[in-house]
Design an enzyme around this catalytic site. Structure first.
Site, short mmCIF file in Angstrom:
data_model
loop_
_atom_site.label_atom_id
_atom_site.label_comp_id
_atom_site.label_asym_id
_atom_site.label_seq_id
_atom_site.Cartn_x
_atom_site.Cartn_y
_atom_site.Cartn_z
CB SER A 135 -0.79 -0.02 1.34
OG SER A 135 -1.35 1.11 1.28
CE1 TYR A 148 -4.61 -2.11 5.21
CE2 TYR A 148 -3.74 -0.06 4.78
CZ TYR A 148 -4.20 -1.16 4.33
OH TYR A 148 -4.28 -1.33 2.80
N1 LIG Z 1 -8.64 -0.17 -1.66
C1 LIG Z 1 -7.73 0.50 -0.99
O1 LIG Z 1 -7.75 1.59 -1.03
C2 LIG Z 1 -6.41 -0.24 -0.91
C3 LIG Z 1 -4.94 0.66 -0.95
C4 LIG Z 1 -3.80 0.03 -0.84
C5 LIG Z 1 -3.91 -1.48 -0.39
N2 LIG Z 1 -4.84 -2.14 -0.49
C6 LIG Z 1 -4.71 -3.51 -0.10
O2 LIG Z 1 -5.32 -4.45 -1.34
C7 LIG Z 1 -5.75 -5.57 -0.77
C8 LIG Z 1 -7.07 -5.82 -1.14
O3 LIG Z 1 -8.26 -5.06 -0.50
P1 LIG Z 1 -9.29 -4.24 -1.17
O4 LIG Z 1 -9.35 -2.89 -1.22
O5 LIG Z 1 -9.71 -5.24 -2.51
O6 LIG Z 1 -10.51 -4.61 0.03
P2 LIG Z 1 -11.52 -5.89 -0.21
O7 LIG Z 1 -12.44 -5.78 -1.14
O8 LIG Z 1 -12.17 -5.98 1.39
O9 LIG Z 1 -10.84 -7.19 -0.21
C9 LIG Z 1 -10.18 -7.81 0.90
C10 LIG Z 1 -10.47 -9.31 0.55
O10 LIG Z 1 -9.64 -10.04 1.62
C11 LIG Z 1 -10.26 -11.11 1.88
N3 LIG Z 1 -9.81 -11.51 3.09
C12 LIG Z 1 -9.95 -10.69 4.44
N4 LIG Z 1 -9.70 -11.34 5.49
C13 LIG Z 1 -9.41 -12.64 5.15
C14 LIG Z 1 -9.29 -13.92 5.63
N5 LIG Z 1 -8.89 -13.93 7.27
N6 LIG Z 1 -9.01 -14.97 5.02
C15 LIG Z 1 -9.28 -15.15 3.63
N7 LIG Z 1 -9.52 -13.87 2.91
C16 LIG Z 1 -9.70 -12.75 3.80
C17 LIG Z 1 -12.00 -10.57 1.91
O11 LIG Z 1 -12.67 -11.68 1.85
P3 LIG Z 1 -13.49 -12.24 3.14
O12 LIG Z 1 -14.13 -11.16 3.66
O13 LIG Z 1 -14.61 -12.99 2.51
O14 LIG Z 1 -12.72 -13.21 3.78
C18 LIG Z 1 -11.67 -9.83 0.75
O15 LIG Z 1 -12.38 -10.32 -0.35
C19 LIG Z 1 -5.62 -5.51 0.79
O16 LIG Z 1 -4.64 -6.15 1.17
C20 LIG Z 1 -5.50 -4.15 1.00
O17 LIG Z 1 -4.61 -3.91 2.11
C21 LIG Z 1 -6.22 -1.89 -0.62
#
Ligand SMILES: NC(=O)c1ccc[n+]([C@@H]2O[C@H](COP(=O)([O-])OP(=O)(O)OC[C@H]3O[C@@H](n4cnc5c(N)ncnc54)[C@H](OP(=O)(O)O)[C@@H]3O)[C@@H](O)[C@H]2O)c1
Length: 240
Positions: A135, A148
């Site tokens: 991130s 985080y």
């Molecule tokens: N969106 C942003 O602004 C942003 C910015 C920088 C980095 N990121 C990173 O990008 C990645 C994806 O995030 P996103 O933004 O796409 O959010 P998201 O839609 O909430 O995706 C996170 C995914 O991780 C899964 N997950 C969470 N805990 C888990 C567990 N214990 N076991 C298995 N699966 C799990 C969730 O599925 P379930 O809930 O079904 O388990 C969900 O599908 C993350 O690492 C996040 O830190 C996001």
């Protein structure tokens, strides 16, 4: 990495960035496996994209991580790409009653799980790529999500070491560094108004085609390249 004819596991692939990557990888003629905790979300994606293989698991549980690896080794031993994407983001204050408990969950999901998966999956003979999703907050923290940001800084550091440790193997290590994007990370609505996942995915695919191993987009490029003065300036703006 080559962008077609791979077999790819994307953790957390049923929503947000993981789903955006899954859809794009399918278009490029790859086999995609996704995992996550919510069976209903996995089923919805399997209905929409019948070629996507799904596996329910909770990566915060050590036994689930080992089961996932064993299931892949038995059923998909030609898997060559691991995408450590699953993550959670907890908005909290150090004085909250449940601060330690929520910090523990975040560290387990965002750090322990991907570290363990990397350690397990390098045993697959076919593995040639690990992609870690970090991130822009790895570089400059937002104090409202203190743990985080620290987990992402950990993964940034670990990714640099992992790339070096695997240099003599044929395993390439790629870091995806998203800025804030419009997903449900943290809770619905928190990330509204930020760029769309599809724009991020188009950009990182172009960068992977060029052979880059650190993939930035929008504001994350400046954050990743900031010197101390710029870090301090950004920090003050982000944390008024
Ligand atoms: N969106 C942003 O602004 C942003 C910015 C920088 C980095 N990121 C990173 O990008 C990645 C994806 O995030 P996103 O933004 O796409 O959010 P998201 O839609 O909430 O995706 C996170 C995914 O991780 C899964 N997950 C969470 N805990 C888990 C567990 N214990 N076991 C298995 N699966 C799990 C969730 O599925 P379930 O809930 O079904 O388990 C969900 O599908 C993350 O690492 C996040 O830190 C996001």
């Amino acid at each position: 990495m080559k962008l077609s004819n791979n077999k790819i596991l994307i953790t957390g692939g049923a929503s947000g960035i993981g789903l955006g990557l899954a859809e794009r990888f399918i278009k490029e003629n790859n086999t995609v496996i996704i995992c996550g905790r919510r069976g209903a979300a996995l089923k919805e994606i399997a209905d929409r994209f019948p070629s996507i293989i799904t596996k329910a698991c909770d990566l915060s549980i050590e036994a689930d991580r080992i089961d996932l690896y064993n299931w892949i080794a038995e059923n998909h031993n030609d898997l060559n790409v691991l995408v450590n994407n699953a993550g959670i983001q907890n908005w909290m204050d150090i004085s909250d009653n449940d601060f330690y408990e929520r910090a523990n969950d975040e560290i387990t999901t965002n750090v322990i799980a991907p570290v363990h998966l990397a350690n397990l999956f390098i045993n697959l003979k076919s593995l040639n790529t690990i992609i870690n999703v970090t991130s822009g907050l790895a570089f400059i923290p937002l104090s409202k999500v203190p743990i985080y940001c620290a987990t992402k800084a950990f993964m940034r550091s670990f990714t640099l070491s992992l790339r070096h440790l695997l240099k003599s193997t044929n395993i390439e290590v790629i870091e995806m560094i998203p800025p804030a994007l419009n997903t449900d990370l943290g809770a619905k609505g928190i990330h509204d108004g930020h760029p769309a996942v599809s724009d991020f995915v188009e950009s990182v695919f172009a960068q992977m085609k060029e052979g880059k191993s650190e993939l930035t987009f929008g504001t994350s490029e400046a954050r990743a390249n900031a010197n101390n003065d710029v870090i301090s300036d950004y920090f003050n703006k982000m944390n008024p």
